[in-house]
Design a protein around this motif. Structure first.
Motif, PDB file in Angstrom:
ATOM      1  N   ILE A 222      31.349   3.313 -25.335  1.00 49.91           N
ATOM      2  CA  ILE A 222      30.743   1.468 -25.522  1.00 49.91           C
ATOM      3  C   ILE A 222      29.371   1.663 -25.029  1.00 49.91           C
ATOM      4  O   ILE A 222      28.544   1.220 -25.810  1.00 49.91           O
ATOM      5  N   THR A 223      29.459   1.927 -23.822  1.00 51.50           N
ATOM      6  CA  THR A 223      27.363   1.911 -23.029  1.00 51.50           C
ATOM      7  C   THR A 223      27.149   2.785 -23.892  1.00 51.50           C
ATOM      8  O   THR A 223      25.691   2.176 -24.470  1.00 51.50           O
ATOM      9  N   LEU A 224      27.676   4.188 -23.650  1.00 49.17           N
ATOM     10  CA  LEU A 224      26.515   5.410 -24.446  1.00 49.17           C
ATOM     11  C   LEU A 224      26.187   4.887 -26.341  1.00 49.17           C
ATOM     12  O   LEU A 224      25.032   4.767 -26.502  1.00 49.17           O
ATOM     13  N   SER A 225      26.575   4.256 -26.773  1.00 52.55           N
ATOM     14  CA  SER A 225      26.959   3.784 -28.457  1.00 52.55           C
ATOM     15  C   SER A 225      25.720   2.608 -28.945  1.00 52.55           C
ATOM     16  O   SER A 225      25.182   2.482 -29.446  1.00 52.55           O
ATOM     17  N   LEU A 248      16.223   8.429 -27.783  1.00 46.16           N
ATOM     18  CA  LEU A 248      17.802   8.445 -28.727  1.00 46.16           C
ATOM     19  C   LEU A 248      18.240  10.033 -28.661  1.00 46.16           C
ATOM     20  O   LEU A 248      19.607   9.700 -29.382  1.00 46.16           O
ATOM     21  N   CYS A 249      17.006  11.153 -28.353  1.00 42.39           N
ATOM     22  CA  CYS A 249      18.200  12.418 -29.110  1.00 42.39           C
ATOM     23  C   CYS A 249      19.041  12.515 -27.295  1.00 42.39           C
ATOM     24  O   CYS A 249      20.022  13.339 -27.554  1.00 42.39           O
ATOM     25  N   VAL A 250      17.981  11.961 -26.155  1.00 43.13           N
ATOM     26  CA  VAL A 250      19.117  12.044 -25.212  1.00 43.13           C
ATOM     27  C   VAL A 250      20.617  11.405 -25.293  1.00 43.13           C
ATOM     28  O   VAL A 250      21.191  12.002 -24.550  1.00 43.13           O
ATOM     29  N   LEU A 251      20.781   9.751 -25.991  1.00 44.30           N
ATOM     30  CA  LEU A 251      21.787   9.718 -25.648  1.00 44.30           C
ATOM     31  C   LEU A 251      22.924   9.667 -26.587  1.00 44.30           C
ATOM     32  O   LEU A 251      24.337  10.340 -26.617  1.00 44.30           O
ATOM     33  N   ILE A 252      22.776  10.859 -27.847  1.00 42.25           N
ATOM     34  CA  ILE A 252      23.544  11.540 -28.962  1.00 42.25           C
ATOM     35  C   ILE A 252      24.071  12.696 -28.372  1.00 42.25           C
ATOM     36  O   ILE A 252      25.038  12.559 -28.090  1.00 42.25           O
ATOM     37  N   PHE A 253      22.569  13.600 -27.559  1.00 43.60           N
ATOM     38  CA  PHE A 253      23.483  14.282 -26.277  1.00 43.60           C
ATOM     39  C   PHE A 253      24.245  14.133 -25.233  1.00 43.60           C
ATOM     40  O   PHE A 253      25.945  14.384 -24.880  1.00 43.60           O
ATOM     41  N   LEU A 254      24.169  12.977 -24.935  1.00 42.63           N
ATOM     42  CA  LEU A 254      25.649  12.748 -23.592  1.00 42.63           C
ATOM     43  C   LEU A 254      26.670  11.631 -24.202  1.00 42.63           C
ATOM     44  O   LEU A 254      27.769  12.345 -23.895  1.00 42.63           O
ATOM     45  N   LEU A 255      26.432  11.081 -25.408  1.00 44.33           N
ATOM     46  CA  LEU A 255      27.647  10.463 -26.182  1.00 44.33           C
ATOM     47  C   LEU A 255      28.717  12.284 -26.304  1.00 44.33           C
ATOM     48  O   LEU A 255      29.846  12.307 -26.889  1.00 44.33           O
ATOM     49  N   MET A 387      21.738  -4.986 -23.815  1.00 44.29           N
ATOM     50  CA  MET A 387      22.789  -3.945 -23.075  1.00 44.29           C
ATOM     51  C   MET A 387      23.261  -5.138 -22.314  1.00 44.29           C
ATOM     52  O   MET A 387      24.064  -4.174 -21.461  1.00 44.29           O
ATOM     53  N   LYS A 388      22.383  -5.714 -21.208  1.00 44.88           N
ATOM     54  CA  LYS A 388      23.321  -6.966 -20.507  1.00 44.88           C
ATOM     55  C   LYS A 388      24.839  -7.484 -21.245  1.00 44.88           C
ATOM     56  O   LYS A 388      25.379  -7.665 -20.493  1.00 44.88           O
ATOM     57  N   ALA A 389      23.978  -8.225 -22.396  1.00 43.67           N
ATOM     58  CA  ALA A 389      25.293  -8.527 -23.231  1.00 43.67           C
ATOM     59  C   ALA A 389      26.834  -7.589 -23.022  1.00 43.67           C
ATOM     60  O   ALA A 389      27.821  -7.812 -22.970  1.00 43.67           O
ATOM     61  N   VAL A 390      26.101  -6.398 -23.225  1.00 43.99           N
ATOM     62  CA  VAL A 390      27.450  -5.400 -23.153  1.00 43.99           C
ATOM     63  C   VAL A 390      28.221  -5.848 -21.960  1.00 43.99           C
ATOM     64  O   VAL A 390      28.827  -4.819 -22.024  1.00 43.99           O
TER      65      VAL A 390
END
Length: 435
Positions: A222-225, A248-255, A387-390
């Motif tokens: 959920i957080t990475l998405s 954005l690329c780093v987050l996609i890589f992590l997910l 992100m805080k709402a997440v």
């Protein structure tokens, strides 16, 4: 002037108290594992904080809560006092220390929530400081988990052969919940502050996997998405698109990396073991038409909580009217060993009764109203807001399904601060202080 001096010191302590959380959790764990004292350092420190929060809410020279809020808090406290008095004669087994301890845990979240709200109203820049301290605290928890894992001295998350560890901390469910709530904040700072915060993201990511809980895996996805969605919005709306492309690329890589690792993660091993206990693995492998029952699915999802929920519901059905209205207190009308459902909203309903639970929901509803009022304004829909709402949504979602949030002071304080931080954003004319 003297009253304001004391108030200033209390406000500073509130902020420093956030940074103390990992160490309080660590000291509490070691105390419970090795000496089993009745009063640990964590309990004493959090009780002292509760008293300070009460003083700050009702006796601080300015920024006191509204009369309606004070009435709700006082009414909830009065109901808890009435409940303890009546349950002393109504419950088959009554433990005064256990009832008082659980009552303080129930009050911890609403009192923390409104105390930090008043803090942020007194100076809206303090909300940004509190968010930074949350990120630091969660990062410290993650690094402690790594040290414990690397040293081979970590404690197992489960008994019975399941995989995963809690580092040097005590309760795996609570550590998973607080890491899940704080992960979006750590990721927020990584996205806003750059390279220095990415090791903290990796530390929390490792910890959520290492615990071996379903909560941890859900929080990662959920957080990475949400981070990808937030960064994507910035990419679409920002003129300086290059700044958003790398995160954005780093987050996609992590997910993607998390998805590839998941089949080998402790949580998947634990689900397989649980399925073996229930006999579901044999049923799914048989060629004959053998259906997995709903009861087996519920047990797999809720880890046996559905049985305790049914038991508590039966106890409430048999309870006298007084207990239906004001609650059965800690663990209900148990006759042998006390056992909570470990689903916070259900436990709160059985403990507080119809009237007390309604008051509790009213307090939580007021706070959620701040977040909704802030979030629906288009000009405030920023990565910080998302992100805080997440983090808040994860907190309440975990409270409903897995528990160990609203009745766990070491966890609920993170949720309270995040929810309170929306106060300044919901007030027209106040500027949002980005981290």
């Amino acid at each position: 002037m003297r009253a304001r001096f004391y108030t200033d010191w209390i406000e500073r302590l509130f902020l420093l108290f956030i940074l103390c959380q990992p160490f309080l959790d660590l000291l509490t764990s070691l105390a419970i594992r090795y000496s089993y004292p009745m009063f640990t350092i964590g309990i004493l420190a959090r009780t002292a904080f509760l008293l300070l929060a009460l003083f700050y809410l009702f006796f601080a020279p300015k920024n006191r809560p509204t009369r309606f809020t004070k009435v709700l808090l006082l009414a909830l406290t009065a109901i808890l006092a009435v409940q303890i008095t009546e349950n002393a004669s109504l419950k088959p087994v009554f433990s005064f220390p256990a009832e008082i301890s659980y009552t303080l845990k129930i009050l911890y979240f609403p009192l923390s929530l409104f105390a930090y709200r008043q803090l942020f109203l007194s100076d809206d820049t303090l909300a940004g400081t509190a968010e930074k301290y949350i990120a630091v605290s969660i990062a410290l928890t993650g690094f402690i988990m790594i040290l414990a894992g690397m040293s081979g001295s970590a404690y197992p998350s489960y008994e019975g052969g399941k995989a995963g560890h809690t580092g040097w901390f005590y309760a795996g469910n609570e550590i998973a919940a607080l890491l899940a709530i704080g992960f979006p904040v750590v990721l927020l700072f990584a996205l806003n502050r750059g390279f220095a915060w990415w090791p903290a993201v990796l530390a929390v990511l490792y910890s959520l996997f290492a615990l071996g809980t379903k909560v941890g895996l859900g929080a990662i996805i959920i957080t990475l998405s949400a981070g990808i969605l937030s960064t994507g919005l910035i990419l679409l709306r920002s003129r300086e698109k290059r700044k958003a492309i790398v995160p954005l690329c780093v987050l996609i890589f992590l997910l993607v990396g998390s998805a590839l690792y998941t089949p080998h993660a402790p949580v998947v091993q634990n689900v397989k073991i649980h399925m073996e206990w229930l006999g579901m693995d044999k049923q799914t492998q048989m060629e004959v038409e053998t259906k997995v029952s709903q009861a087996q699915v519920d047990n797999l999802v809720y880890s046996g909580r559905e049985k305790y929920l049914k038991n508590q519901a039966n106890l409430l059905h048999q309870a006298p009217l007084n207990q239906k209205l004001f609650g059965m207190g800690y663990a209900g009308n148990y006759t042998e060993e006390p056992k909570l459902v470990e689903m916070d909203f259900h436990d709160l309903f059985f403990s507080l009764g119809l009237i007390g639970f309604s008051l509790y929901l009213a307090l939580v509803g007021i706070a959620c109203g701040w977040m909704v009022k802030s979030s629906i304004r288009w000009d405030s829909i920023k990565i910080q807001t998302i992100m805080k709402a997440v983090g808040v949504v994860l907190g309440f979602g975990i409270a409903y399904t897995a528990g160990h949030v609203l009745t766990a002071p070491g966890v609920s304080i993170y949720l309270a601060i995040l929810l309170a931080s929306f106060t300044k954003e919901a007030i027209p004319g106040r500027k949002e202080s980005a981290p």
